[in-house]
Enzyme design. Structure first.
Site, short mmCIF file in Angstrom:
data_model
loop_
_atom_site.label_atom_id
_atom_site.label_comp_id
_atom_site.label_asym_id
_atom_site.label_seq_id
_atom_site.Cartn_x
_atom_site.Cartn_y
_atom_site.Cartn_z
N LYS A 1 0.83 -1.20 0.00
CA LYS A 1 0.00 0.00 0.00
C LYS A 1 0.87 1.26 0.00
O LYS A 1 1.98 1.25 0.55
CB LYS A 1 -0.85 -0.04 1.27
CG LYS A 1 -1.74 1.13 1.50
CD LYS A 1 -2.43 0.92 2.84
CE LYS A 1 -3.12 2.19 3.31
NZ LYS A 1 -2.18 3.23 3.73
N LYS B 1 7.58 0.89 1.25
CA LYS B 1 8.19 0.06 0.19
C LYS B 1 9.55 0.59 -0.23
O LYS B 1 10.51 -0.16 -0.33
CB LYS B 1 7.30 0.04 -1.06
CG LYS B 1 6.04 -0.72 -0.95
CD LYS B 1 5.28 -0.67 -2.25
CE LYS B 1 4.92 0.74 -2.68
NZ LYS B 1 4.04 1.46 -1.76
#
Lengths: 304, 452
Positions: free
Chosen positions: A12, A17
């Site tokens: 998400k 990330k």
């Protein structure tokens, strides 16, 4: 040329990330691997912490300009020789970013980038949820072989991870990538671990590492660095190194079993009931967060 | 014809339509593109991928009896021909460039921007680019909201007129007595559009009206600008163009009447002309006097053909597969005026559900035949053939897609009367008006081979 390890990292938006990808890249480069990190996000900031906070020209800039651009104009050296690439994309609200990712990756292939630079590991840092075919590109057509997802114990992050599993399942029989593990991010409490463990059990997946939320990360990123570079001796750097080692040695890949909409809802409901049954939710995280913001602001002032 | 497409069949009855075999229409883009080309002096400007214009132009023009359409159709049409980089970064700049270069290179009375589906998918703001152009240039420009999987080519015709009404026509207007517009005949989709518009114009001029057919005449943008001056809008279609007429009534106060199906032959045409005259307050006697000669002449021609008709095709069973407008006109003429017997009427233009009952009524009520036709709404060619096989027709009036099937499987006489018409050249041909029925019989009897 030895076979390239192609790894895609999804999750998400805002879940960490790029932070995770960059720290894995940095840790692997320390181990002597030739690493290439490809940011698949129109924001083009995946590799910033590998390059001292600097933006680089993107692959799609070559398409935008219409001029012949040499590959070395969009492949830049980052920390410890990591090859940094940003796919790029349109301005917010215009054009099709999904098609942009497809175009960028195809352009890299056409230009023989992988043959010419012969990296040992390529890490694709892919934007957010698998919202359309464009963002599923790295898991299709054998571009990445292994997929990891970064997720916290928040429901929306888990929802995005479950969607990713659906994407993998869809392409699995057609030469698409397979799943290799959940990277549990910002997980400090046992309850949060329990939630993610249960989710992984339900979806027949594995958890590669639990990465706690840490101010070390905030401090490093505010200086435009990865933890590995900025605070190499910190506990957090050790965790990223352990994660990187697990990823590079983990050859296990499989098809996950995503929950359907109702299944996911009732699973979430069961956890809601269980946590409510325990009375007040622990407040430690909030406290540490507030404290963290204060420290981060101080760091930011110092960095300027 | 051998049909190789296997369809899912539920309960051995209704095939699940997850694919459409040889549909008889195109998309909104195609409808608006041909409508634009059908008005002289208009410059279509396509904002879409390179194939949309080409396929639509030739698909619709060749399927409507051939010929060419407009000064700027096909190869001459400006198109943004969007490529990959426009998809990724947006196509607005390309459209801007295209508008400017078109303005430099082409003389036109009105630029009509027609977007395909790609620009919607990538979020191009076409209205904004068009407004920018309008503010900087003297060339009038409109954009048709065809983008975004909006429907079929019939809808495209309506959207073109919508754009004209919203972006070109201005209030207030002075109503011109005796001026009427004809609405509901979509260029190309209605294969007889050129001839029918001319004939309906001529017919209404007999009773002293000034007729604006909008499409197909030489007046160009003036035909569009005159639309709000009309005293009456005449919708010659049981459904298509009704919403346009509604809009014109709301915006300009123009009343409208609906002719449920093309008037074919003296009987229906007389009713049609009287209805229009009544709405405009023209005395009945005056109209009778004006059309008397036409009616007499028309019946004189029936005399010529009557022996052939009653000896060769007396009480023939016939089936129709055509657009609702044409199907109604031809069925009523062949039944009421020629004594033939309709078995089935397949409506192929996919009218909205709310209009289907009235179409059915026009095909089954006030019909002088011992049998009433089954009325079936179907747009899939495979299903149309299956349906036709259930009836013992001597004559099939359909599109050219039924031609070989009618001969091989039904041993029936076939005449192309609906889209697509690949086996006919249609320029001034018309089946509407006082003499339209004669033309139809001429074509039909001409199909028979005689031993003498």
């Amino acid at each position: 040329m030895s076979k390239i390890r192609n790894i895609a990292i999804y999750g998400k938006g805002g879940i960490g990330k790029s932070t995770t990808s960059s720290n894995i890249s940095a840790a692997l480069s320390e181990e002597g691997y030739k690493v290439m990190q490809i940011g698949c996000d129109p924001k083009s900031d995946s590799t910033n912490t590998l390059r001292g906070g600097q933006f680089i020209p993107t692959v799609l800039d070559t398409l935008r300009s219409g001029k012949r651009v040499e590959t070395d104009e969009f492949i830049h050296d980052g920390f410890n020789g990591i090859k940094c690439v940003e796919a790029g994309g349109p301005e917010p609200g215009v054009g099709c970013a999904g098609r942009g990712i497809i175009t960028a990756i195809e352009l890299l292939k056409q230009r023989n980038v992988f043959e010419d630079y012969s990296p040992d590991v390529v890490i694709y840092d892919v934007l957010g949820d698998v919202v359309c075919g464009g963002f599923a590109m790295p898991i299709r057509e054998g571009i990445a072989e292994q997929v990891y997802t970064v997720s916290s114990s928040d429901f929306m992050a888990i929802y995005a991870a479950n969607n990713l599993f659906k994407g993998i399942l869809k392409y699995a029989n057609n030469g698409g990538a397979l799943f290799s593990g959940i990277i549990a991010n910002s997980v400090n409490l046992p309850e949060q671990q329990d939630i993610l463990n249960d989710f992984s059990k339900k979806t027949k997946t594995t958890i590669t590492e639990f990465v706690p939320r840490s101010l070390t990360v905030t401090r490093s990123e505010l200086r435009g660095r990865t933890v590995i570079e900025a605070e190499p001796d910190s506990e957090q750097a050790g965790i990223y190194r352990s994660l990187a080692r697990k990823i590079i040695t983990n050859g296990h890949k499989y098809v996950p079993s995503p929950l359907d909409v109702d299944g996911l809802k009732s699973w979430a409901q069961s956890w809601s009931d269980r946590l409510l049954g325990q009375g007040e939710a622990p407040g430690r995280i909030n406290c540490s967060l507030e404290h963290g913001v204060q420290i981060a602001e101080e760091e930011a002032v110092r960095a300027r | 014809m051998v049909n190789n497409i296997v369809k899912t069949v539920v309960n051995n009855e209704t095939p699940v339509v997850n694919l459409l075999e040889s549909p008889r229409h195109s998309c909104t883009f195609g409808g608006a593109y041909t409508a634009t080309n059908a008005v002289k002096g208009l410059v279509p400007i396509l904002h879409t991928g390179p194939g949309c214009g080409w396929t639509n132009f030739f698909g619709l023009v060749a399927g409507s009896g051939g010929g060419f359409l407009g000064d700027l159709g096909a190869m001459q049409t400006p198109s943004s021909s969007l490529l990959e980089k426009h998809i990724v970064f947006g196509g607005e700049d390309k459209l801007r460039d295209l508008l400017n270069s078109t303005n430099e290179l082409m003389n036109g009375e009105l630029f009509v921007v027609i977007p395909g589906c790609i620009p919607t998918m990538i979020g191009d703001d076409i209205g904004m680019v068009v407004n920018e152009f309008r503010a900087k240039n003297n060339t009038p420009i409109i954009h048709v909201k065809t983008s975004g999987f909006n429907g079929n080519s019939y809808k495209g015709y309506e959207l073109f007129l919508d754009a004209v009404i919203d972006q070109l026509l201005e209030e207030p207007v002075k109503v011109k007595k005796g001026l009427v517009n004809i609405i509901g005949i979509a260029p190309c989709q209605h294969i007889f559009w050129k001839g029918d518009l001319k004939e309906l114009q001529r017919t209404l001029e007999l009773i002293g009206l000034e007729v604006n057919p909008i499409f197909g005449d030489l007046k160009g943008i003036e035909s569009l600008k005159k639309i709000p001056e009309a005293e009456l809008n005449i919708v010659v279609n049981p459904w298509l163009g009704k919403e346009v007429a509604d809009k014109l009534e709301t915006k300009f106060g123009t009343p409208f009447i609906v002719q449920y199906g093309l008037p074919v032959g003296p009987r229906e045409t007389e009713h049609f002309v009287q209805d229009v005259g009544k709405k405009l307050g023209i005395p009945r006697e005056k109209i009778d006097q004006a059309i008397q000669k036409e009616i007499k002449e028309a019946y004189q021609f029936y005399n010529y053909i009557s022996n052939g008709l009653y000896m060769g095709l007396a009480n023939s069973y016939f089936g129709v597969a055509a657009e609702s407008n044409i199907a109604i006109g031809l069925t009523r003429f062949l039944t009421n005026d020629c004594g033939m017997m309709p078995t089935v009427v397949i409506i192929t233009d996919d009218p909205p559900l709310k209009n289907r009952e009235s179409i059915k009524q026009r095909l089954t009520e006030d019909i002088n035949s011992i049998n009433k036709p089954d009325v079936i709404f179907e747009i899939d060619t495979y299903n149309i053939e299956k349906i036709l096989q259930n009836y013992p027709n001597l004559i099939v009036l359909g599109s050219s897609m039924e031609k070989y099937f009618s001969a091989d499987k039904l041993s029936a006489l076939h005449l192309t009367v609906s889209f697509p018409a690949y086996d006919r050249m249609l320029l001034r041909r018309t089946y509407s008006g006082f003499f339209g029925g004669i033309n139809l019989l001429e074509d039909l009897m001409g199909k028979m081979s005689r031993p003498f």
